[in-house]
Motif scaffolding. Structure first.
Motif, mmCIF file in Angstrom:
data_model
loop_
_atom_site.group_PDB
_atom_site.id
_atom_site.type_symbol
_atom_site.label_atom_id
_atom_site.label_comp_id
_atom_site.label_asym_id
_atom_site.label_seq_id
_atom_site.Cartn_x
_atom_site.Cartn_y
_atom_site.Cartn_z
ATOM 1 N N HIS A 85 0.937 -1.227 -0.141
ATOM 2 C CA HIS A 85 0.141 0.265 -0.621
ATOM 3 C C HIS A 85 0.788 1.781 -0.269
ATOM 4 N N GLY A 86 2.227 1.044 -0.757
ATOM 5 C CA GLY A 86 3.394 2.412 -0.661
ATOM 6 C C GLY A 86 3.487 2.709 0.351
ATOM 7 N N ASP A 87 3.738 4.418 0.783
ATOM 8 C CA ASP A 87 4.787 4.541 2.025
ATOM 9 C C ASP A 87 2.931 5.538 2.463
ATOM 10 N N LEU A 88 3.314 4.267 3.822
ATOM 11 C CA LEU A 88 1.904 4.912 4.743
ATOM 12 C C LEU A 88 2.088 6.403 5.016
ATOM 13 N N PRO B 33 3.335 14.600 3.265
ATOM 14 C CA PRO B 33 3.953 15.502 3.917
ATOM 15 C C PRO B 33 2.665 16.044 5.025
ATOM 16 N N GLY B 34 1.338 16.044 4.478
ATOM 17 C CA GLY B 34 0.487 16.745 5.338
ATOM 18 C C GLY B 34 -0.108 15.123 6.271
ATOM 19 N N LEU B 35 -0.414 14.324 5.650
ATOM 20 C CA LEU B 35 -0.508 12.889 6.188
ATOM 21 C C LEU B 35 0.443 12.396 7.366
ATOM 22 N N HIS B 36 -0.709 11.609 7.875
ATOM 23 C CA HIS B 36 -0.213 11.045 8.884
ATOM 24 C C HIS B 36 0.129 8.720 8.519
ATOM 25 N N TYR B 37 -1.275 9.040 7.930
ATOM 26 C CA TYR B 37 -1.743 7.569 7.088
ATOM 27 C C TYR B 37 -2.285 7.872 6.072
ATOM 28 N N ALA B 38 -1.862 7.325 5.142
ATOM 29 C CA ALA B 38 -2.543 7.425 4.188
ATOM 30 C C ALA B 38 -1.750 5.948 2.739
ATOM 31 N N PRO B 39 -2.777 4.693 2.964
ATOM 32 C CA PRO B 39 -2.731 3.590 2.583
ATOM 33 C C PRO B 39 -3.233 3.895 0.740
ATOM 34 N N LEU B 40 -2.943 3.128 0.023
ATOM 35 C CA LEU B 40 -2.591 3.385 -1.333
ATOM 36 C C LEU B 40 -3.762 1.780 -1.661
ATOM 37 N N GLY B 41 -4.823 2.158 -2.517
ATOM 38 C CA GLY B 41 -4.999 0.648 -3.111
ATOM 39 C C GLY B 41 -6.196 -0.056 -1.600
ATOM 40 N N HIS B 42 -6.671 0.925 -0.728
ATOM 41 C CA HIS B 42 -7.310 0.111 0.238
ATOM 42 C C HIS B 42 -8.407 0.279 0.043
ATOM 43 N N GLU B 43 -8.833 -0.785 0.496
ATOM 44 C CA GLU B 43 -10.759 -1.299 -0.060
ATOM 45 C C GLU B 43 -11.474 -0.711 1.561
ATOM 46 N N GLY B 44 -10.274 -0.834 2.879
ATOM 47 C CA GLY B 44 -11.243 -0.234 4.211
ATOM 48 C C GLY B 44 -10.850 1.248 4.087
ATOM 49 N N THR B 45 -9.827 1.383 3.401
ATOM 50 C CA THR B 45 -9.380 3.051 3.601
ATOM 51 C C THR B 45 -11.051 3.560 2.696
ATOM 52 N N ARG B 46 -11.231 3.510 1.658
ATOM 53 C CA ARG B 46 -12.179 4.251 1.087
ATOM 54 C C ARG B 46 -13.689 3.914 2.015
ATOM 55 N N ARG B 47 -13.640 2.849 2.069
ATOM 56 C CA ARG B 47 -15.363 2.826 2.584
ATOM 57 C C ARG B 47 -15.480 3.062 3.561
ATOM 58 N N ARG B 48 -13.775 3.521 4.344
ATOM 59 C CA ARG B 48 -13.936 4.481 5.956
ATOM 60 C C ARG B 48 -14.904 5.806 6.028
#
Length: 346
Positions: free
Chosen positions: A62-65, A69-84
């Protein structure tokens, strides 16, 4: 009356305890938002929006979480993150909350603002001067610091202090304190648990003291000494703490608040946390003479002298950090902030 949303992080139990205690005291209707276990949801004092889990099990996928620079947690291609994110935005659009309390997540805070919803940000201890935290602090209507001002981290920027309201510890009322319960060691849900061999060695080194341990211990000693009892998770944990002569544990918000409310002598062993949260808090406790602090679990031979040092503490020092009206005042502050926020429009 438009509701207040309260987003709570899933790490540890302190966020849940804070959120539910405040929800019971708010004048406005409140909805809790978070990834919340079913047993906790069943005990919630208000409606709960259970969010999809956004935990990453394989960071390489999921890339560099923390690569933005402006975010702490930004996984790429993560369905749970999208749905959340979709669930939070959908709830905001449908319910039009007057205000969101964010405890804690920079990403949820900024999502709230992108959805035209003002927010209060819960600012924890530690050195949080990184770009993501500062962005959330600037965008917030105000910052809730859920600890007394004497525990404020050194070096906090002046503008952050001006925007902050130190509420005092936001913990549920403690039972009446007693004594005679010996040493109580607490391992919370947010850490890795206790080391069974190290606990057994400490108990053997201090045979005149009774040791009781709340929380997970791994691995448990197959033949623990007679003065060591591993209690695990207990529904009566508060009562056990209330009877302790000495409490040993980390510097998490929930435990420190409870020890202060009970006025117990405290041996603080801060656990590693992002931004030095527990280390900063423990250093302030030590500076106030409110706790004995060690950076890690001591060697067995150190325990007799360490227990004598802890016994010499004045419990009034840590008790002075407890404000019995903190929860009520914090709830009034949140309700007032929601009232003001309604001026922004529906």
């Amino acid at each position: 009356m438009r509701p207040v949303g309260y987003y709570l992080h899933h790490q540890g139990i302190g966020h849940w305890q804070r959120a539910t205690a405040l929800a019971r005291r708010l004048r406005r209707p409140c909805v809790l938002l978070g990834t919340i276990p079913a047993d906790q949801r069943a005990r919630a004092p208000c409606p709960v929006l259970d969010l999809p889990d956004d935990a990453v099990r394989d960071p390489a996928r999921h890339g560099d979480l923390a690569g933005v620079p402006g975010l702490h947690y930004a996984p790429l291609g993560h369905e749970g993150t999208r749905r959340r994110a979709a669930a939070i935005a959908g709830w905001i659009a449908a319910r039009r909350p007057a205000l969101l309390v964010v405890d804690v997540s920079v990403e949820v805070a900024l999502l709230s603002r992108l959805c035209a919803t003002p927010f209060l940000y819960v600012r924890l201890n530690g050195r949080r001067e990184d770009p993501p935290h500062l962005a959330a602090f600037r965008a917030a209507e105000a910052l809730i610091a859920p600890f007394p001002a004497p525990l404020e981290s050194s070096g906090t920027p002046a503008w952050v202090l001006r925007k902050s309201v130190h509420t005092g510890f936001l913990a549920v009322p403690a039972p009446p304190a007693t004594e005679g319960g010996g040493i109580v060691v607490v391992f919370g849900r947010g850490g890795g648990g206790g080391d069974g061999a190290a606990l057994a060695a400490a108990a053997r080194a201090t045979p005149d003291h009774a040791w009781r341990v709340l929380g997970p211990v791994v691995p448990a000693d197959a033949a623990p000494p007679v003065n060591l009892a591993l209690l695990g998770w207990r529904a009566d944990a508060q009562a056990i703490l209330a009877g302790a002569d000495l409490v040993i544990g980390g510097a998490g918000d929930g435990l420190v608040a409870e020890v202060a409310a009970l006025g117990k002598r405290f041996l603080c062993l801060p656990e590693p946390r992002p931004f030095g949260e527990q280390a900063e808090k423990a250093a302030r406790l030590a500076g106030l003479g409110a706790a004995v602090v060690r950076p890690a679990w001591p060697a067995a031979a150190a325990w007799p002298a360490l227990l004598r040092e802890a016994a010499a503490l004045d419990p009034g020092r840590i008790a002075a950090l407890h404000d019995p009206d903190a929860l009520d005042r914090a709830a009034v502050f949140i309700d007032a902030a929601a009232d003001r926020a309604e001026a922004y429009g529906p």
